[in-house]
Design an enzyme around this catalytic site. Structure first.
Site, short mmCIF file in Angstrom:
data_model
loop_
_atom_site.label_atom_id
_atom_site.label_comp_id
_atom_site.label_asym_id
_atom_site.label_seq_id
_atom_site.Cartn_x
_atom_site.Cartn_y
_atom_site.Cartn_z
N HIS A 176 -55.60 19.46 -51.19
CA HIS A 176 -54.45 18.88 -50.48
C HIS A 176 -54.44 19.30 -49.00
O HIS A 176 -55.05 20.28 -48.60
CB HIS A 176 -53.14 19.31 -51.14
CG HIS A 176 -52.95 20.81 -51.13
ND1 HIS A 176 -52.50 21.50 -50.02
CD2 HIS A 176 -53.17 21.74 -52.08
CE1 HIS A 176 -52.45 22.79 -50.29
NE2 HIS A 176 -52.84 22.97 -51.54
N GLU A 207 -52.06 24.29 -59.46
CA GLU A 207 -52.63 25.54 -58.95
C GLU A 207 -52.24 26.69 -59.88
O GLU A 207 -51.32 26.59 -60.70
CB GLU A 207 -52.11 25.79 -57.53
CG GLU A 207 -52.63 27.06 -56.85
CD GLU A 207 -54.15 27.13 -56.74
OE1 GLU A 207 -54.80 27.33 -57.79
OE2 GLU A 207 -54.67 27.03 -55.61
#
Length: 408
Positions: free
Chosen positions: A212, A288
């Site tokens: 990202h 994550e």
């Protein structure tokens, strides 16, 4: 002389990781399933599990009839080529397993054939049932298996039975046997060449891995996982996402987009998907690591407050961050399971996978067969691109790592 087909498979959720195998013995003429075997074998690699599956299948065939002619079909090119004598066995873990497999039946009674993964579903299902049982601290039980039931259900639903032995009705198996009898035998040397450049593996599934774009925490190098504040992209991160979208639109190769559920990934994925005219599929397994009490802290701050915990975490993938975070071992299991699910869904396609530092590094590590400590030896910039190709024989190839040329 009886003729049996042995289909075998093995898998590891982590490579190495929790592993299991499955094997099935099939009557080559009728297509009837004669025996099934599966077992959870603890922590092992894919290749070890595949060899264990082969050994179990050959032993089951020998028990049924030690004089039978056995045709082994596996989607592991490594095992097939090594057992056929065309590839050398170099890995020390493989040599004793290959030797054990070779001793079960006389060499003249066994021949090997590589098949695509989609034609080895029965054994694959058994292997996954064994791994699922192992996850619960149990062993596979034949009475609970759905592999044969699934095969029968597919056969009953098909208007014209077809497919590999074990996944088809008896009529289709007999038809194949009749066709084989009417066709001239193909000598072994007529098989297509194997090795680099071999064209028999088909189009790989390719994961284009996109980290990202930046958030306000990124330039400060703060721990930012799935247990923190879930920050949005910063102004810089939005520009990075637009730059990635422009670059990928120019390439024109992306066929699907999947993303972590965290906001920074969804925003990055949306920017690309909008440019490409695609929808975003959210995958929870791509989130994550949960960094527990370390969320939002810098490395120096964690070292100051939790020095012993940090040292233990750096030394072992099984240690979780302070305060109930996730260990890298846990993340690996989660990411590997998500990878396998995506491979099943997007076979032969190019997929943009928008995720975070740890999942990207984990996918790269698993593709390379690298040890857990390699996670600390990779640089992965915000909005960088990496790529891994996954082939039908279970092998993977790293194509790209940390490409940021689109940001310059």
């Amino acid at each position: 002389m009886p003729k049996f087909v042995v289909e075998a498979d093995g898998g590891s959720r982590g490579n190495p990781g929790p592993a299991g195998y499955g094997a099935v013995v099939i009557d080559a003429v009728t297509g009837e399933t004669l025996a099934e075997a599966a077992e959870y074998i603890g922590i092992a690699t894919n290749n070890v599990a595949e060899y264990k599956g082969l050994i179990a299948g050959l032993k089951a065939a020998r028990t049924l009839d030690p004089a039978a002619d056995v045709h082994v079909r596996m989607d592991s090119k490594l095992v097939v080529e090594q057992m056929s004598g065309r590839w050398k066995i170099k890995h020390p873990d493989m040599k004793p397993l290959a030797a054990e497999a070779a001793r079960i039946l006389p060499a003249g009674q066994v021949r090997y054939e590589w098949i695509p993964r989609e034609k080895n579903k029965h054994a694959d299902r058994l292997a996954n049932e064994a791994m699922d049982a192992g996850k619960k601290g149990k062993q596979w039980e034949p009475s609970r298996s759905t592999a044969e039931l699934g095969a029968r259900a597919r056969s009953a639903a098909a208007p014209a039975p077809q497919g590999p032995p074990g996944d088809a009705a008896a009529g289709a198996a007999k038809a194949r046997a009749a066709l084989a009898a009417a066709s001239p035998a193909v000598p072994e040397q007529a098989a297509p060449p194997v090795g680099w450049g071999s064209a028999d593996l088909g189009t790989p599934a390719t994961f284009v891995l996109l980290r990202h774009g930046e958030t306000v925490l990124t330039p400060e190098k703060r721990f930012s996982g799935s247990g923190g504040s879930d920050p949005a992209l910063s102004a810089v991160g939005r520009r990075q996402a637009d730059a990635v979208a422009t670059a990928l639109a120019a390439r024109g190769t992306i066929e699907a987009v999947v993303a972590s559920p965290l906001l920074r990934c969804r925003e990055t994925a949306d920017a690309v998907a909008t440019r490409l005219g695609l929808e975003v599929s959210v995958e929870d397994g791509l989130r994550e690591t949960d960094f527990g009490a370390w969320e939002g802290m810098t490395f120096a701050e964690v070292r100051e407050r939790y020095a012993d915990d940090l040292s233990a975490w750096l030394a072992s993938p099984d240690v979780a961050p302070t305060g109930g975070g996730e260990s890298f071992a846990s993340v690996t299991t989660r990411v590997a399971a998500t990878r396998d699910a995506l491979l099943g869904r997007y076979a032969g396609r190019t997929v943009l996978v928008v995720t975070h530092v740890t999942p990207v590094k984990t996918l790269v590590r698993l593709a390379l067969g690298a040890p857990p400590e390699s996670l600390f030896r990779m640089e992965l910039s915000a909005a960088s691109l990496s790529a891994v190709a996954y082939y039908a024989d279970g092998n993977a190839s790293l194509r790209l790592l940390n490409d940021t040329s689109h940001l310059r």
